[in-house]
Design a protein around this motif. Structure first.
Motif, PDB file in Angstrom:
ATOM      1  N   LEU A   1     -17.604  15.686 -22.278  1.00 18.27           N
ATOM      2  CA  LEU A   1     -18.508  15.039 -23.137  1.00 18.27           C
ATOM      3  C   LEU A   1     -18.491  13.576 -22.734  1.00 18.27           C
ATOM      4  O   LEU A   1     -17.581  12.947 -22.539  1.00 18.27           O
ATOM      5  CB  LEU A   1     -18.275  15.478 -24.516  1.00 18.27           C
ATOM      6  CG  LEU A   1     -18.723  16.502 -25.179  1.00 18.27           C
ATOM      7  CD1 LEU A   1     -18.201  16.813 -26.572  1.00 18.27           C
ATOM      8  CD2 LEU A   1     -20.212  16.863 -25.228  1.00 18.27           C
ATOM      9  N   ARG A   2     -19.860  12.802 -23.026  1.00 18.88           N
ATOM     10  CA  ARG A   2     -19.778  11.570 -22.988  1.00 18.88           C
ATOM     11  C   ARG A   2     -20.191  11.105 -24.337  1.00 18.88           C
ATOM     12  O   ARG A   2     -21.552  11.022 -24.643  1.00 18.88           O
ATOM     13  CB  ARG A   2     -20.714  11.204 -21.938  1.00 18.88           C
ATOM     14  CG  ARG A   2     -20.569   9.491 -21.815  1.00 18.88           C
ATOM     15  CD  ARG A   2     -21.601   9.192 -20.787  1.00 18.88           C
ATOM     16  NE  ARG A   2     -21.524   7.638 -19.995  1.00 18.88           N
ATOM     17  CZ  ARG A   2     -22.652   7.075 -19.653  1.00 18.88           C
ATOM     18  NH1 ARG A   2     -23.762   7.337 -19.690  1.00 18.88           N
ATOM     19  NH2 ARG A   2     -22.102   5.855 -19.082  1.00 18.88           N
ATOM     20  N   LEU A   3     -19.450  10.223 -25.118  1.00 21.72           N
ATOM     21  CA  LEU A   3     -19.775   9.560 -26.315  1.00 21.72           C
ATOM     22  C   LEU A   3     -20.411   7.936 -25.949  1.00 21.72           C
ATOM     23  O   LEU A   3     -19.985   7.490 -25.168  1.00 21.72           O
ATOM     24  CB  LEU A   3     -18.684   9.530 -27.245  1.00 21.72           C
ATOM     25  CG  LEU A   3     -17.855  10.975 -27.407  1.00 21.72           C
ATOM     26  CD1 LEU A   3     -16.572  10.526 -28.624  1.00 21.72           C
ATOM     27  CD2 LEU A   3     -18.915  11.925 -28.083  1.00 21.72           C
ATOM     28  N   SER A   4     -21.526   7.882 -26.676  1.00 19.75           N
ATOM     29  CA  SER A   4     -21.915   6.605 -26.733  1.00 19.75           C
ATOM     30  C   SER A   4     -22.050   5.757 -28.170  1.00 19.75           C
ATOM     31  O   SER A   4     -22.091   6.583 -29.067  1.00 19.75           O
ATOM     32  CB  SER A   4     -23.235   6.489 -26.257  1.00 19.75           C
ATOM     33  OG  SER A   4     -23.381   6.960 -25.064  1.00 19.75           O
ATOM     34  N   CYS A   5     -21.893   4.557 -28.153  1.00 22.09           N
ATOM     35  CA  CYS A   5     -21.718   3.928 -29.234  1.00 22.09           C
ATOM     36  C   CYS A   5     -22.742   2.526 -29.150  1.00 22.09           C
ATOM     37  O   CYS A   5     -22.413   1.812 -28.367  1.00 22.09           O
ATOM     38  CB  CYS A   5     -20.326   3.509 -29.643  1.00 22.09           C
ATOM     39  SG  CYS A   5     -20.179   2.191 -31.004  1.00 22.09           S
ATOM     40  N   ALA A   6     -24.030   2.563 -30.055  1.00 17.65           N
ATOM     41  CA  ALA A   6     -24.755   1.535 -29.850  1.00 17.65           C
ATOM     42  C   ALA A   6     -24.615   0.375 -30.798  1.00 17.65           C
ATOM     43  O   ALA A   6     -24.582   0.690 -32.008  1.00 17.65           O
ATOM     44  CB  ALA A   6     -26.338   2.290 -29.977  1.00 17.65           C
TER      45      ALA A   6
ATOM     46  N   LEU B   1     -22.999  -0.049 -35.963  1.00 15.94           N
ATOM     47  CA  LEU B   1     -22.549   0.919 -34.776  1.00 15.94           C
ATOM     48  C   LEU B   1     -22.873   2.202 -35.071  1.00 15.94           C
ATOM     49  O   LEU B   1     -22.672   2.849 -36.314  1.00 15.94           O
ATOM     50  CB  LEU B   1     -21.006   1.006 -34.756  1.00 15.94           C
ATOM     51  CG  LEU B   1     -20.372  -0.594 -34.492  1.00 15.94           C
ATOM     52  CD1 LEU B   1     -18.746  -0.402 -34.636  1.00 15.94           C
ATOM     53  CD2 LEU B   1     -20.922  -1.263 -33.260  1.00 15.94           C
ATOM     54  N   VAL B   2     -23.546   2.920 -34.131  1.00 23.51           N
ATOM     55  CA  VAL B   2     -23.883   4.168 -34.106  1.00 23.51           C
ATOM     56  C   VAL B   2     -23.431   4.904 -33.005  1.00 23.51           C
ATOM     57  O   VAL B   2     -23.994   4.764 -31.857  1.00 23.51           O
ATOM     58  CB  VAL B   2     -25.380   4.161 -34.147  1.00 23.51           C
ATOM     59  CG1 VAL B   2     -25.953   5.809 -34.387  1.00 23.51           C
ATOM     60  CG2 VAL B   2     -26.035   3.380 -35.246  1.00 23.51           C
ATOM     61  N   GLU B   3     -22.720   6.138 -33.264  1.00 26.77           N
ATOM     62  CA  GLU B   3     -22.220   6.909 -32.077  1.00 26.77           C
ATOM     63  C   GLU B   3     -23.169   8.105 -32.039  1.00 26.77           C
ATOM     64  O   GLU B   3     -23.662   8.513 -32.822  1.00 26.77           O
ATOM     65  CB  GLU B   3     -20.911   7.558 -32.642  1.00 26.77           C
ATOM     66  CG  GLU B   3     -19.668   6.432 -32.892  1.00 26.77           C
ATOM     67  CD  GLU B   3     -19.501   6.296 -34.302  1.00 26.77           C
ATOM     68  OE1 GLU B   3     -18.536   5.916 -34.826  1.00 26.77           O
ATOM     69  OE2 GLU B   3     -20.540   6.737 -35.285  1.00 26.77           O
ATOM     70  N   SER B   4     -23.008   8.678 -30.753  1.00 32.23           N
ATOM     71  CA  SER B   4     -23.853   9.799 -30.210  1.00 32.23           C
ATOM     72  C   SER B   4     -23.050  10.564 -29.118  1.00 32.23           C
ATOM     73  O   SER B   4     -22.213   9.964 -28.780  1.00 32.23           O
ATOM     74  CB  SER B   4     -25.257   9.459 -30.098  1.00 32.23           C
ATOM     75  OG  SER B   4     -25.195   8.489 -29.013  1.00 32.23           O
ATOM     76  N   GLY B   5     -23.655  11.610 -28.895  1.00 30.37           N
ATOM     77  CA  GLY B   5     -23.147  12.434 -27.772  1.00 30.37           C
ATOM     78  C   GLY B   5     -21.880  13.522 -27.994  1.00 30.37           C
ATOM     79  O   GLY B   5     -21.416  14.214 -27.250  1.00 30.37           O
ATOM     80  N   GLY B   6     -21.536  13.476 -29.433  1.00 32.39           N
ATOM     81  CA  GLY B   6     -20.635  14.540 -29.939  1.00 32.39           C
ATOM     82  C   GLY B   6     -21.107  15.943 -29.851  1.00 32.39           C
ATOM     83  O   GLY B   6     -22.442  16.030 -29.658  1.00 32.39           O
TER      84      GLY B   6
END
Length: 117
Positions: free
Chosen positions: A18-23, A4-9
Protein backbone atom coordinates in the motif's frame (compact mmCIF):
# COMPACT_ATOMS: atom_id res chain seq x y z
CA UNK A 1 -1.91 26.51 10.87
CA UNK A 2 -1.31 23.33 8.89
CA UNK A 3 -3.98 20.87 7.79
CA UNK A 4 -3.01 17.28 7.05
CA UNK A 5 -5.16 14.76 5.20
CA UNK A 6 -4.11 11.13 4.84
CA UNK A 7 -5.29 8.78 2.13
CA UNK A 8 -4.42 5.40 0.67
CA UNK A 9 -5.37 3.09 3.49
CA UNK A 10 -7.43 -0.03 3.00
CA UNK A 11 -7.56 -3.79 3.20
CA UNK A 12 -4.64 -5.76 1.79
CA UNK A 13 -3.53 -9.38 1.97
CA UNK A 14 -0.34 -10.36 3.78
CA UNK A 15 2.65 -9.74 1.56
CA UNK A 16 0.87 -7.01 -0.31
CA UNK A 17 1.66 -3.32 -0.69
CA UNK A 18 0.00 0.00 0.00
CA UNK A 19 1.08 3.59 -0.50
CA UNK A 20 -0.15 6.15 1.99
CA UNK A 21 -0.24 9.84 1.14
CA UNK A 22 -0.49 12.87 3.40
CA UNK A 23 -1.44 16.19 1.83
CA UNK A 24 -0.42 19.28 3.77
CA UNK A 25 -2.05 22.66 3.31
CA UNK A 26 -2.27 25.98 5.10
CA UNK A 27 -0.47 29.27 5.34
CA UNK A 28 3.20 29.33 4.46
CA UNK A 29 5.16 27.08 6.76
CA UNK A 30 8.65 25.69 7.03
CA UNK A 31 8.83 22.05 7.96
CA UNK A 32 11.46 20.57 10.25
CA UNK A 33 10.48 16.93 10.26
CA UNK A 34 7.63 14.82 8.91
CA UNK A 35 6.61 11.41 10.04
CA UNK A 36 4.24 8.49 10.03
CA UNK A 37 2.91 6.95 13.20
CA UNK A 38 0.45 4.16 13.85
CA UNK A 39 -1.88 3.12 16.63
CA UNK A 40 -3.92 0.06 17.49
CA UNK A 41 -6.73 -0.08 20.06
CA UNK A 42 -5.46 -0.05 23.61
CA UNK A 43 -1.90 0.80 22.62
CA UNK A 44 0.07 4.00 22.45
CA UNK A 45 0.78 5.65 19.14
CA UNK A 46 4.14 4.45 17.84
CA UNK A 47 6.64 5.89 15.44
CA UNK A 48 6.87 4.21 12.06
CA UNK A 49 9.18 6.46 10.04
CA UNK A 50 10.42 10.04 9.87
CA UNK A 51 12.06 12.26 7.28
CA UNK A 52 13.69 15.61 7.94
CA UNK A 53 13.57 18.67 5.73
CA UNK A 54 17.08 17.71 4.67
CA UNK A 55 15.98 14.27 3.59
CA UNK A 56 17.37 12.14 6.42
CA UNK A 57 15.16 9.18 7.22
CA UNK A 58 14.68 6.84 10.14
CA UNK A 59 12.50 3.79 10.62
CA UNK A 60 11.16 1.63 13.40
CA UNK A 61 12.99 -1.69 13.51
CA UNK A 62 9.75 -3.51 12.76
CA UNK A 63 9.41 -1.87 9.33
CA UNK A 64 13.04 -1.49 8.22
CA UNK A 65 13.59 -2.89 4.76
CA UNK A 66 9.85 -2.99 4.03
CA UNK A 67 8.66 0.62 4.31
CA UNK A 68 9.95 3.74 2.57
CA UNK A 69 9.17 7.36 3.48
CA UNK A 70 9.45 10.21 1.00
CA UNK A 71 8.12 13.65 0.11
CA UNK A 72 7.55 15.64 -3.03
CA UNK A 73 9.89 18.55 -3.78
CA UNK A 74 7.57 21.10 -2.23
CA UNK A 75 7.33 18.97 0.92
CA UNK A 76 3.57 19.43 0.94
CA UNK A 77 2.90 15.75 0.29
CA UNK A 78 4.32 12.96 2.40
CA UNK A 79 4.31 9.32 1.34
CA UNK A 80 4.73 5.98 3.02
CA UNK A 81 5.34 3.05 0.69
CA UNK A 82 4.60 -0.16 2.54
CA UNK A 83 5.72 -3.45 1.04
CA UNK A 84 5.66 -6.95 2.45
CA UNK A 85 2.78 -6.08 4.73
CA UNK A 86 2.12 -8.29 7.74
CA UNK A 87 -1.00 -8.68 9.90
CA UNK A 88 0.85 -6.91 12.71
CA UNK A 89 1.06 -3.79 10.52
CA UNK A 90 -2.70 -3.41 10.94
CA UNK A 91 -3.36 -0.04 12.57
CA UNK A 92 -4.59 3.47 12.04
CA UNK A 93 -1.76 5.40 10.40
CA UNK A 94 -1.26 9.09 11.13
CA UNK A 95 0.99 11.60 9.46
CA UNK A 96 2.65 14.38 11.39
CA UNK A 97 4.39 17.61 10.47
CA UNK A 98 6.57 19.58 12.88
CA UNK A 99 7.13 23.15 11.73
CA UNK A 100 9.87 25.61 12.61
CA UNK A 101 7.46 28.24 13.94
CA UNK A 102 7.17 27.40 17.59
CA UNK A 103 8.18 23.79 16.90
CA UNK A 104 4.50 23.00 16.67
CA UNK A 105 3.38 19.54 15.62
CA UNK A 106 0.31 18.89 13.52
CA UNK A 107 -1.53 15.61 12.99
CA UNK A 108 -3.78 14.20 10.34
CA UNK A 109 -7.03 12.40 11.08
CA UNK A 110 -5.61 8.95 10.35
CA UNK A 111 -6.23 6.26 7.75
CA UNK A 112 -6.98 2.62 8.52
CA UNK A 113 -4.67 -0.09 7.20
CA UNK A 114 -5.84 -3.67 7.61
CA UNK A 115 -3.65 -6.60 6.62
CA UNK A 116 -5.65 -9.80 6.51
CA UNK A 117 -6.34 -12.77 4.31
Amino acid sequence: QVQLVESGGGLVQPGGSLRLSCAASGSSFSTLVMGWYRQTPGKERELVATITSGGSTSFADSVKGRFTISTNNAKNTLYLQMNGLKPEDTAVYYCSYTVRAGLKRYWGQGTQVTVSS
